[in-house]
Scaffold this motif. Structure first.
Motif, mmCIF file in Angstrom:
data_model
loop_
_atom_site.group_PDB
_atom_site.id
_atom_site.type_symbol
_atom_site.label_atom_id
_atom_site.label_comp_id
_atom_site.label_asym_id
_atom_site.label_seq_id
_atom_site.Cartn_x
_atom_site.Cartn_y
_atom_site.Cartn_z
ATOM 1 N N LYS A 93 0.817 -1.214 0.000
ATOM 2 C CA LYS A 93 0.000 0.000 0.000
ATOM 3 C C LYS A 93 0.853 1.267 0.000
ATOM 4 O O LYS A 93 0.338 2.359 0.210
ATOM 5 N N ILE A 94 2.136 1.136 -0.262
ATOM 6 C CA ILE A 94 3.037 2.282 -0.188
ATOM 7 C C ILE A 94 2.654 3.365 -1.193
ATOM 8 O O ILE A 94 2.884 4.557 -0.954
ATOM 9 N N HIS A 95 2.029 2.959 -2.309
ATOM 10 C CA HIS A 95 1.657 3.936 -3.337
ATOM 11 C C HIS A 95 0.320 4.610 -3.042
ATOM 12 O O HIS A 95 -0.152 5.428 -3.824
ATOM 13 N N ARG A 96 -0.280 4.278 -1.887
ATOM 14 C CA ARG A 96 -1.593 4.832 -1.551
ATOM 15 C C ARG A 96 -1.568 5.619 -0.240
ATOM 16 O O ARG A 96 -2.577 5.739 0.451
ATOM 17 N N ILE A 97 -0.402 6.160 0.080
ATOM 18 C CA ILE A 97 -0.268 6.923 1.320
ATOM 19 C C ILE A 97 -1.251 8.086 1.373
ATOM 20 O O ILE A 97 -1.842 8.377 2.422
ATOM 21 N N GLU A 98 -1.448 8.767 0.245
ATOM 22 C CA GLU A 98 -2.309 9.947 0.221
ATOM 23 C C GLU A 98 -3.759 9.626 0.565
ATOM 24 O O GLU A 98 -4.539 10.528 0.869
ATOM 25 N N GLU A 99 -4.131 8.343 0.501
ATOM 26 C CA GLU A 99 -5.503 7.954 0.808
ATOM 27 C C GLU A 99 -5.722 7.704 2.302
ATOM 28 O O GLU A 99 -6.852 7.469 2.739
ATOM 29 N N LEU A 100 -4.649 7.744 3.085
ATOM 30 C CA LEU A 100 -4.785 7.528 4.521
ATOM 31 C C LEU A 100 -5.568 8.675 5.160
ATOM 32 O O LEU A 100 -5.398 9.840 4.799
ATOM 33 N N GLU A 101 -6.414 8.317 6.115
ATOM 34 C CA GLU A 101 -7.208 9.328 6.805
ATOM 35 C C GLU A 101 -6.417 9.885 7.988
ATOM 36 O O GLU A 101 -6.484 9.390 9.111
ATOM 37 N N MET A 102 -5.642 10.905 7.708
ATOM 38 C CA MET A 102 -4.843 11.563 8.735
ATOM 39 C C MET A 102 -4.572 12.996 8.299
ATOM 40 O O MET A 102 -4.742 13.333 7.114
ATOM 41 N N PRO A 103 -4.173 13.856 9.205
ATOM 42 C CA PRO A 103 -3.913 15.256 8.854
ATOM 43 C C PRO A 103 -2.885 15.395 7.733
ATOM 44 O O PRO A 103 -1.976 14.562 7.596
ATOM 45 N N THR A 104 -3.049 16.464 6.964
ATOM 46 C CA THR A 104 -2.143 16.720 5.841
ATOM 47 C C THR A 104 -0.691 16.797 6.294
ATOM 48 O O THR A 104 0.215 16.326 5.604
ATOM 49 N N ARG A 105 -0.455 17.373 7.467
ATOM 50 C CA ARG A 105 0.919 17.500 7.972
ATOM 51 C C ARG A 105 1.568 16.120 8.131
ATOM 52 O O ARG A 105 2.743 15.930 7.792
ATOM 53 N N LEU A 106 0.808 15.150 8.633
ATOM 54 C CA LEU A 106 1.354 13.805 8.803
ATOM 55 C C LEU A 106 1.549 13.103 7.457
ATOM 56 O O LEU A 106 2.519 12.376 7.264
ATOM 57 N N LEU A 107 0.615 13.329 6.528
ATOM 58 C CA LEU A 107 0.760 12.745 5.189
ATOM 59 C C LEU A 107 2.019 13.281 4.519
ATOM 60 O O LEU A 107 2.768 12.526 3.884
ATOM 61 N N ASN A 108 2.251 14.581 4.648
ATOM 62 C CA ASN A 108 3.465 15.177 4.075
ATOM 63 C C ASN A 108 4.712 14.592 4.712
ATOM 64 O O ASN A 108 5.721 14.340 4.045
ATOM 65 N N PHE A 109 4.653 14.371 6.030
ATOM 66 C CA PHE A 109 5.798 13.804 6.747
ATOM 67 C C PHE A 109 6.110 12.399 6.248
ATOM 68 O O PHE A 109 7.278 12.055 6.018
ATOM 69 N N LEU A 110 5.068 11.588 6.050
ATOM 70 C CA LEU A 110 5.271 10.224 5.567
ATOM 71 C C LEU A 110 5.832 10.194 4.155
ATOM 72 O O LEU A 110 6.520 9.250 3.768
ATOM 73 N N GLN A 111 5.534 11.228 3.374
ATOM 74 C CA GLN A 111 5.997 11.284 1.989
ATOM 75 C C GLN A 111 7.247 12.148 1.821
ATOM 76 O O GLN A 111 7.590 12.518 0.709
ATOM 77 N N HIS A 112 7.891 12.476 2.947
ATOM 78 C CA HIS A 112 9.129 13.265 2.920
ATOM 79 C C HIS A 112 8.922 14.620 2.250
ATOM 80 O O HIS A 112 9.829 15.143 1.593
ATOM 81 N N LYS A 113 7.733 15.179 2.414
ATOM 82 C CA LYS A 113 7.444 16.511 1.881
ATOM 83 C C LYS A 113 7.641 17.534 2.997
ATOM 84 O O LYS A 113 7.315 17.261 4.159
ATOM 85 N N PRO A 114 8.131 18.736 2.669
ATOM 86 C CA PRO A 114 8.283 19.770 3.700
ATOM 87 C C PRO A 114 6.929 20.202 4.228
ATOM 88 O O PRO A 114 5.948 20.223 3.488
ATOM 89 N N ALA A 115 6.877 20.516 5.488
ATOM 90 C CA ALA A 115 5.618 20.977 6.084
ATOM 91 C C ALA A 115 5.241 22.321 5.499
ATOM 92 O O ALA A 115 6.118 23.197 5.296
ATOM 93 N N PRO A 116 3.974 22.541 5.171
ATOM 94 C CA PRO A 116 3.559 23.832 4.602
ATOM 95 C C PRO A 116 3.784 24.959 5.590
ATOM 96 O O PRO A 116 3.541 24.794 6.798
ATOM 97 N N SER A 117 4.263 26.079 5.093
ATOM 98 C CA SER A 117 4.531 27.219 5.969
ATOM 99 C C SER A 117 3.219 27.859 6.386
ATOM 100 O O SER A 117 2.275 27.939 5.614
ATOM 101 N N THR A 118 3.161 28.281 7.621
ATOM 102 C CA THR A 118 1.938 28.914 8.129
ATOM 103 C C THR A 118 2.074 30.425 8.073
ATOM 104 O O THR A 118 3.104 30.987 8.421
ATOM 105 N N ALA A 119 1.018 31.063 7.602
ATOM 106 C CA ALA A 119 1.041 32.517 7.481
ATOM 107 C C ALA A 119 0.924 33.168 8.847
ATOM 108 O O ALA A 119 0.176 32.726 9.710
ATOM 109 N N LEU A 120 1.719 34.219 9.084
ATOM 110 C CA LEU A 120 1.681 34.933 10.361
ATOM 111 C C LEU A 120 0.565 35.970 10.340
ATOM 112 O O LEU A 120 0.305 36.602 9.338
#
Length: 324
Positions: free
Chosen positions: A297-324
């Motif tokens: 199921k490695i190719h279906r990580i994006e389908e996991l029901e979890m916050p976007t921040r955790l999905l990005n972490f699992l896919q080695h994507k940088p965390a989205p920057s938060t606007a101040l």
């Protein structure tokens, strides 16, 4: 019928007879040389209309999966994908051409499409159910070919359709005194295809390739990891960092320190990693990814029901920057 006659000439008759010398074809393929040749000519001329008319006749339907042609004898479907003629490919499939037919070297049409870098043909064949791994009797595979050529789009399609990310070449590579089984990750690194290298790791490529296969370990006394081969080939620090991030065993490689600045940076990175244990969060990421790989199921990580921040972490994507 006039279209068919135009495709044929006296000169071609002699070529058809000479083609018999190549052998490795079935009795039917030798008996039906003319019909096979005419089908191939329609394909090579990208004449999908004539091809469709011919395949409505029983005499041509019988040879739709027969091999012919000069050099590496292949089916009409092989001829279509080797020239990138998508419309002819679609006509052949519509008339029942075998999507995983093989030429005399056990190469499938998909393998030929990948080798020719025809993405539209690759998509059509995969959509028709082609085996993304090609034929096991072939020395190479579609994934190995795409990784070597650096074709990231085709490689991604193959992996999304279930191709083996740790595909092994049947040809052993000799480096110094060691025998190495070259895989997709190794080829992507050697040929400098960073995007393919990262994509393979994201789809579960083994960063310790050559050192975790029991059968290979029995035949190779001193196996070389991808990490060590990156050092030997002088790959950039970014390759070393990716392998470390994806869980490569940093204690396996034998370090060979050279005078190259780039090489010294890579060695320093590895030595720092050996001296400092990974954070618990990184171990958690590796554990989750390894489990997903185990259950295919490695190719279906994006389908996991979890916050976007955790999905990005699992896919080695940088965390989205938060606007101040």
């Amino acid at each position: 019928m006039d279209t068919i006659v135009l495709l044929y000439s006296q000169e071609i008759q002699h070529k058809i007879i000479a083609a018999l010398m190549f052998g490795l074809r079935t009795h039917d393929e030798e008996e039906r040389n003319l019909e096979i040749f005419l089908l191939r000519q329609a394909v090579l001329q990208n004449n999908d209309t004539a091809l469709d008319e011919m395949l409505c006749q029983e005499i041509y339907k019988k040879v739709i999966n027969c091999r012919g042609g000069w050099g590496i004898a292949g089916t009409p479907l092989h001829a279509a994908v080797s020239t990138g003629h998508l419309s002819c490919l679609q006509v052949l499939l519509a008339h029942g051409a075998l999507v995983d037919s093989v030429d005399v070297k056990a190469q499938t049409p998909l393998f030929a499409a990948v080798r020719g870098k025809y993405l539209d043909c690759v998509l059509a064949l995969l959509g028709a159910g082609a085996n993304p791994n090609g034929n096991p009797c072939n020395n190479c595979s579609p994934v190995l070919t795409a990784a070597r050529e650096g074709d990231v789009e085709i490689l991604k399609e193959l992996l999304q359709h279930g191709a083996e990310v740790n595909s092994r070449s049947k040809v052993l590579v000799w480096t110094s005194s060691a025998r190495v089984s070259s895989g997709p990750l190794y080829l992507a690194a050697v040929y400098g295809h960073m995007e393919c290298f990262k994509l393979l790791l994201l789809y579960g490529a083994d960063p310790d390739y050559n050192c975790t296969d029991a059968k290979l370990l029995r035949s190779i006394k001193q196996p070389k990891t991808v990490l060590e081969m990156c050092f030997r080939r002088g790959c950039g620090v970014e390759y070393i960092q990716l392998l470390i991030d994806f869980g490569a065993n940093v204690y396996l490689p034998t370090l060979i320190i050279e005078k190259s600045t780039k090489q010294n940076e890579a060695v320093e990175l590895l030595l720092r990693e050996r001296a400092n244990p990974k954070a618990l969060t990184l171990h958690c990421r590796l554990a989750v990814r390894q489990h997903l790989k185990k259950i295919d199921k490695i190719h279906r990580i994006e389908e996991l029901e979890m916050p976007t921040r955790l999905l990005n972490f699992l896919q080695h994507k940088p965390a989205p920057s938060t606007a101040l």
